[in-house]
Motif scaffolding. Structure first.
Motif: not given
Ligand SMILES: Nc1nc2c(ncn2[C@@H]2O[C@H](COP(=O)(O)OP(=O)(O)O)[C@@H](O)[C@H]2O)c(=O)[nH]1
Ligand SMILES: [Mg+2]
Lengths: 229, 906
Positions: B249, B254, B278, B287
């Protein structure tokens, strides 16, 4: 960090085998010439950095085999070409006659964008040979005269006509630049390729696209933290 | 967007505060704030409409004294791993009795378990790693199968916030301000990047790296300013993906990284907010955002699904996806992939569908159908319908979609030549959506503006150029294999025929495309080897008045008659195809195989513009040399006398042909020309010219047959010609007669004699003949003494005086003959003296010969009765014998042997 655009010009040389395509490329890139004839197999390329209008570009010059038209090389090979060089031998009228088919084949196979304005350059090679060939001709002149005066007239005519015809042809195809060169004696080779590079660059500029920047990662250094004990 | 997962509520309104969850198989472990462990059995619903079945199996109220912060399992060892009260504990998986408290983990805040089957010493073994973060170090515990192996400590620069194994050797760690990858074999720590963007981080003070640069120990790190987060920082988040890939992240995005620490994908996933947790459930990234959860395709990064899940704060890593808030737990179960794909196709989200297929295991799909190919094709069609021609055609090209299908997308200007569409048979589809139905949409005509059409055609050109080459290659391969598979002969012919048909469709479409966007390339296409449909090409080119191109096309297709007819039809039009020259050029290159055509179409041009048209027979082209001269002569003879003459003159003078027929015909033609011109007035000049040519030719050529021509000469003219011809057949008297009596040209007669006199051939004494002509005129005319005497004066020495005397009329005055006699007598004296010298010389020669004879006669041998041959010792007798110069006599037959034995020669 903005990525600098690197210009790669793809140039393809076409023409009957034996007209001096490989020799021209070698003379231009390596400043070398060999009298030996070695048939080119498939396709091969050499690169050269050239300065065109104060801009450094890489020219990728593709030499082809010639004999069997293009079929074997595939469309992909011709795609993305920035300039196509058509070569004939000024001492061989037939090699000139085939220029039209080479051009036709290229246009159909490569199907470049804006085919009407695609840059071609025509090169009449081996101009150094006229002199020596004529001398050789003088020797056999007597024989020939005995047979007929006509042959001599025709021979002299061939060179002259092919040059005039070449220019007329180039003009009829939208003013293709025309050069007469000798790969052997390095006559006009530099000039011809300079024009090739220049015209190729113009073509390239027109289709140039910006590539998106790759993702950025801030740090990539590695550190050995050693052992604490 | 489509539905990738169905959300089921597993636990609702749990009175305990949920601190941690973990799932394996059908078990769900829930740890609470007060140390209670709840174990549920969760059975997935069998059908779509069934509810999920959840059973509470165990409630371990006093599992731990403090909150259970993290749960995991080491299956090989049979333990449940939990983190509670700063310690990592291992409980028996069955009885939940505490097995070990890992004492060295005191102060632990985090752990990570990873198991993998590895081949060690040739046996597969389960290798398990348990990494525990304890303040500024990480302790790694290792097991092989169920056997505990070792622990190892690794110092780290900061408190680890999150960590995840990447394979059994690499541990990826997230700190507050940095991600790092540690290789557990070498302890090398490779820093990656910060979970917060650089600008934010810059404001926070020195980076980890710069700190490390100034200090070699970590002791001062605590004061290094790393803790000073002002605004809400990016929380480090790490999720493991398959194939040793990790997703990290970084604020709202990401980024995926490989074991080498290098980014694995071009772009990171952009979430709509900053993720709090995540996760990953193949092939989607999940997420938890502040208000909802988001599910995105990891490849296309597109949002696939989002769901409201207030207060969600935990999610499970691994295959089974559970999400929990403090009192609720949800389970997300993916819909079957065929079902998802169908939904995507229906929504025309082809790219998503393709990406999905590319990422999932093929066994999850119906493998009997090329689903991917089908969908890609649908996608290409979709792109086309949405006017993304470039992309569409590139995809079609990649898919090698049949040309007819693609060309069919274009309006009639391009596609009218396609054969009527047959109903396509499509095999059963993978899921519920009828791919056919989707296909059906494509058949509706696509409305395009002119500009759009041009763009689309531009792309089509490239597609077709590719296509024609591909097909040509296949065809060539087929033909090359022809011999080796001769038993499949007929099959192959069918196949070849099919290729040819495809080529025709492609090339014809290409022609139409060029006609629309690049007219100038029409010629190029038609000149190279092409398979354009003749009828289509014809009507199209005629419509656009592209005659030159049409002629080129006909030539290539060997449709010479059509080409020539076209040239004839348009010869009066202005422009480059005007006049006879195009036809001349065409005919020049045909060669002997097409002689009938050359002759047929030669006629109109020869009639219209003979001078230019004659080039079809007399130019310097290799093909012309192959033409049979005799036939051309015959053809021209019929067509026009003058052209025949031009041709024969070329053949005879330029090409040096000695065929007598050509020479005869040329003479006869000249005569005919003269005759023709004489019959009309004002042709004097022509006649003179022709005559000069004729005479010169008769004189120079040796290849004509004089007898034949003589018979064709007019009786009352052409005396000179007749004279030459007569002379050719040896009729000198007649020839001379003509010069003297018809032409009254005595000089010519004399010249004739000079030319034809041959002193060695007395039968041909032309001077005597001329004398006779003068002195014995026919029809009792008066003899012509004057010229006769002139001849005698000048050439009398060549004539026998007695013959002269016999011819001269008696009345001739003797003084007129003085010169003749003088010359004659001198000549005969000269001859006499010469003869005497010769005579005496011969006499001398004779004497010499006689002397020799006497010498030879003086050498003689006598053969007596008993004279023996020394060779064979037999009597010579009456046999033929031979004498050696030394007088030895042998049998004639013994001579050779004797000589061979060396007699005489030695
Ligand atoms: N005299 C002369 N010979 C040349 C020239 N260029 C090439 N040749 C010769 O022509 C032959 C064929 O040349 P090459 O470059 O292999 O021709 P390609 O088949 O077109 O690549 C070789 O023997 C060369 O040495 C030139 O400019 N002058
Ligand atoms: Mg070569």
């Amino acid at each position: 960090m903005a990525s600098r655009k690197k210009v790669l010009l793809k140039v393809i040389i076409l023409g009957e085998s034996g007209v001096g395509k490989t020799s021209l490329m070698n003379q231009y890139v390596n400043k070398k010439f060999s009298n030996q004839y070695k048939a080119t197999i498939g396709a091969d390329f050499l690169t050269k950095e050239v300065l065109v209008d104060d801009r450094l570009v890489t020219m990728q010059i593709w030499d082809t085999a010639g004999q069997e038209r293009f079929q074997s090389l595939g469309v992909a090979f011709y795609r993305g070409a920035d300039c196509c060089v058509l070569v004939y031998d000024v001492n061989n009228a037939k090699s000139f006659e085939t220029l039209e088919s080479w051009r036709d084949e290229f246009l159909i196979q490569a199907s470049p964008r804006g085919p009407e304005n695609f840059p071609f350059v025509v090169i009449g090679n081996k101009i150094d040979m006229e002199e020596s060939k004529r001398m050789m001709w003088d020797q056999t002149m007597t024989d020939l005269r005995a047979r007929s005066d006509l042959d001599i007239y025709i021979y002299d005519g061939v060179i002259e006509i092919s040059q005039k015809r070449a220019m007329a042809w180039c003009q009829s195809k939208g003013n293709i630049p025309y050069f007469e060169t000798s790969a052997k004696e390095a006559i006009n080779v530099e000039q011809a390729f300079q024009t090739i590079a220049k015209n190729a660059l113009q073509q390239e500029v027109e289709v140039e696209i910006d590539f998106p920047d790759p993702i950025k990662i801030d740090s990539d250094t590695s550190k050995d933290f050693g052992c604490a004990c | 967007m489509h539905d990738a997962f169905k959300v089921y509520t597993v636990i609702e309104k749990l009175p305990h505060k949920i601190e941690s969850i973990f799932a394996q198989g059908d078990k769900l472990y829930v740890g609470t704030l007060y140390g209670t462990l709840l174990v549920y059995s969760v059975r997935e619903p069998l059908g779509q409409d069934e509810a999920i079945s959840v059973t509470l199996m165990e409630t371990l109220k006093t599992f731990s004294k403090k909150a259970i912060e993290q749960i995991d399992i080491i299956k090989a060892v049979g333990v449940l791993v939990t983190l509670s009260d700063g310690y990592v504990n291992l409980h028996d998986l069955e009885s939940f009795a505490l097995r070990t408290q890992l004492g060295e983990t005191r102060g632990a805040n985090l752990f990570s378990v990873f198991s993998k089957i590895e081949i060690q010493d040739g046996f597969p073994q389960v290798v398990t790693r348990l990494a525990v973060a304890v303040r500024r170090k990480v302790i790694v515990f290792s097991w092989q199968d169920s056997e505990f192996m070792s622990t190892k400590d690794f110092p780290v620069p900061d408190r680890v916030r999150t960590m995840e194994w990447v394979g059994t050797q690499n541990l990826c760690m997230g700190f507050d301000s940095e991600y790092a990858l540690m290789d557990c074999r070498t302890s090398v720590l490779k820093t990656l990047f910060s979970p917060t963007s650089p600008s934010v981080q810059g404001a926070l003070g020195s980076t980890l790296e710069s700190t490390l640069n100034t200090l070699n120990t970590f002791s001062s790190l605590a004061t290094g300013g790393l803790m000073g987060f002002g605004s809400k920082p990016g929380k480090p988040l790490i999720t493991r993906l398959p194939n040793d890939e990790i997703l990290l992240g970084k604020e709202n995005s990401s980024i995926s990284v490989g074991v080498d620490g290098m980014p694995k994908r071009k772009k990171g996933i952009e979430w709509s907010g900053m993720p709090e947790e995540l996760g990953y459930s193949s092939p989607y990234a999940v997420a938890i955002l502040s208000r909802h959860i988001e599910i995105r395709n990891i490849e296309t990064r597109e949002l696939v699904q989002s769901a409201e899940m207030p207060h969600a704060r935990l999610l499970t890593q691994g295959k089974l996806l559970y999400i929990a808030s403090t009192s609720e737990v949800w389970r997300l179960i993916p819909f079957s992939f065929p079902q998802q794909i169908d939904e995507l196709v229906q929504k025309e989200e082809y790219q998503e569908a393709i990406s999905l297929i590319n990422q999932i295991n093929p066994v999850l799909l119906d493998e009997t159908v090329d689903t991917l190919g089908k969908i890609k094709t649908l996608y290409a069609h979709h792109l086309f319908r949405t006017h993304q021609y470039e992309k569409s055609l590139t995809l079609f090209s990649e898919l090698d979609t049949p040309a007819a299908e693609v060309i069919g997308l274009y309006p009639a200007v391009i596609s009218s030549h396609l054969p009527p569409k047959e109903l396509e048979v499509v095999s059963p589809k993978p899921g519920n959506v009828d791919l056919n139905e989707a296909n059906a949409k494509n058949t509706q005509p696509i409305i395009m503006s002119t500009k759009e059409l041009e763009d689309a055609v531009e792309c089509l050109i490239r597609f077709l150029a590719d296509k024609r080459q591909k097909i040509s290659k296949s065809l060539q391969t087929l033909q090359n294999n022809h011999d080796s598979f001769s038993y499949r002969h007929s099959n192959q012919e069918d196949e070849a025929e099919e290729y040819l048909q495809m080529l025709e469709i492609v090339d014809t479409a290409l022609l139409k495309s060029y006609m629309m966007t690049h007219e100038r390339l029409v010629g190029s296409l038609l000149r190279v080897n092409n398979h354009c449909n003749p009828d289509e090409t014809e009507s199209l080119l005629l419509k656009h008045k592209k005659y030159k191109e049409l002629v080129d096309f006909y030539r290539g297709k060997q449709l010479h008659r059509k080409a020539l007819e076209l040239l004839k039809t348009i010869h009066a039009n202005p422009g480059e195809m005007n006049g006879v020259l195009p036809t001349v050029n065409y005919l020049q290159r045909l060669g002997v195989d097409h002689l009938p055509l050359i002759l047929e179409f030669g006629t109109w041009i020869l009639e219209l513009d003979p001078e230019v048209a004659m080039k079809i027979f007399i130019d310097d082209e290799p093909e012309i040399d192959t033409l049979p001269r005799y036939k051309i002569m015959a053809y021209l003879e019929r067509l026009s006398l003058d052209l025949c003459v031009v041709y024969l003159e070329h053949v005879i003078h330029e090409l040096g042909d000695k065929t007598s027929d050509f020479h005869n015909t040329l003479v006869v033609s000249y005569l005919a020309q003269i005759q023709r011109d004489s019959s009309t007035p004002d042709n004097e000049e022509d006649i003179i010219k022709t005559k000069a040519k004729l005479l010169q030719f008769l004189d120079e050529s040796t290849s004509y047959k004089a007898e034949r021509i003589l018979s064709r000469l007019p009786v009352d003219s052409c005396y000179e010609e007749r004279a030459i011809l007569l002379s050719r057949i040896g009729q000198h008297d007649q020839a001379l007669n003509i010069y003297v009596h018809k032409l009254n040209n005595f000089q010519a007669a004399e010249e004739y004699c000079i030319k034809n006199f041959n002193s060695n051939d007395p039968t041909k004494n032309v001077y005597l003949l001329l004398l006779k002509v003068y002195l014995r005129p026919p029809n009792r005319e008066k003899p012509m003494l004057e010229p006769a005497l002139d001849i005698l004066t000048r050439h009398g020495t060549h004539i026998d005086p007695s013959a002269v005397m016999a011819l001269l009329p008696a009345s001739t005055r003797i003084d007129q003959l003085f010169k003749f006699f003088e010359k004659s007598i001198r000549e005969s004296n000269k001859t006499k003296h010469m003869d005497m010298i010769v005579k005496n010389m011969l006499k001398a020669e004779r004497l010499q010969t006689q002397e020799q004879l006497t010498f030879y006669r003086s050498r003689r041998v006598k053969i007596t009765e008993d004279r023996m041959c020394p060779k064979c010792n037999k009597r010579i007798g009456n046999s033929v014998f031979a004498v050696f110069p030394d007088g030895v006599v042998v049998h004639y037959s013994c001579k050779e042997t004797m000589a061979a034995m060396g007699h005489w020669r030695t």
